[in-house]
Design an enzyme around this catalytic site. Sequence first.
Site, short mmCIF file in Angstrom:
data_model
loop_
_atom_site.label_atom_id
_atom_site.label_comp_id
_atom_site.label_asym_id
_atom_site.label_seq_id
_atom_site.Cartn_x
_atom_site.Cartn_y
_atom_site.Cartn_z
N MET A 103 -7.30 8.28 9.27
CA MET A 103 -7.60 8.78 7.92
C MET A 103 -8.70 9.83 7.93
O MET A 103 -9.61 9.82 7.10
CB MET A 103 -7.98 7.61 7.00
CG MET A 103 -6.90 6.55 6.89
SD MET A 103 -7.44 5.02 6.08
CE MET A 103 -8.45 4.28 7.38
N ASP A 150 0.83 -1.20 0.00
CA ASP A 150 0.00 0.00 0.00
C ASP A 150 0.86 1.25 0.00
O ASP A 150 2.07 1.22 0.26
CB ASP A 150 -0.91 0.01 1.23
CG ASP A 150 -2.11 -0.92 1.09
OD1 ASP A 150 -2.38 -1.35 -0.03
OD2 ASP A 150 -2.74 -1.21 2.12
N LYS A 191 -3.65 3.45 -2.55
CA LYS A 191 -4.86 4.26 -2.73
C LYS A 191 -4.80 5.41 -1.74
O LYS A 191 -4.14 5.34 -0.71
CB LYS A 191 -6.13 3.43 -2.49
CG LYS A 191 -6.28 2.22 -3.38
CD LYS A 191 -7.63 1.56 -3.20
CE LYS A 191 -7.82 0.98 -1.82
NZ LYS A 191 -6.95 -0.17 -1.55
#
Length: 267
Positions: A176, A40, A62
């Site tokens: 996040m 990631d 992503k």
Amino acid sequence: MLKPSNTGQVFLVGAGPGDPELLTLKALRVLQSVDVVVHDRLVSAAVLDLIPAGIRRINVGKRSGSHPIPQSEINALLLRLAKAGSTVARLKGGDPMVFGRGSEEAAVLQAAGIEVSCVPGITAAQGISAATGVPLTHRGLATGVRFVTGHCQADRLLEFDWDGLVDPDTTLVVYMGHANMQHIATRLMEHGLPADHPVLVVVNGTRPNESRLVTHLGALTTKRANIPVPGPVLFIIGRVVSLLGDLAGMETEAILRMPDVQQVLHG
């Protein structure tokens, strides 16, 4: 190699929050023994540097609002690699089972008959708690802790049990959450948390370029532009943040980088 047969296998590996010394011994062994690493965006360069040069790497990173490789294609990639006989490390920031979609990928692989093993990692909340000295629980300040993700699938508007998140005796950790910071702060105050409730914002936690912002919930809505992104952002919201120092005496308007933080705490 680790694969026991002609069909490969997949290891879901937690890379931890960024400091390579926080990798588990098992994670390091797997990363140095597989055929390919699918990683990631949030995996730090220092962790990736531990992968031997001869092992193939595939970046499927992503970010909120930008998904160059959809999850369905990542699932298909893992299946394709394993069915071709490769031993695969699916490397994720933090722990693969904490907001890492590890269980979703495991379900797809297991349904296809692929052997899957999970190698846990130190999740961001644990690593940042240790790095900053801010505990997630503390007698008299917080009897529990809750982890929530600050963005939803397809970037839909967050709809939490806000009443359940505003217990002042519970530390709230938001992963996040940078893009939805204003919405989160507003909703928490609307449902009962005071504007002076302490908040610690940490960017790139446990890494050499770590930055911290100490503030209050009511000021958080105006601080988004001051947070240095890109980089993983974590919010610790709760009375435990007061243990970082005297909030009233700290320069909460400024980002506190690592040398500055040490000055504030020990100077």
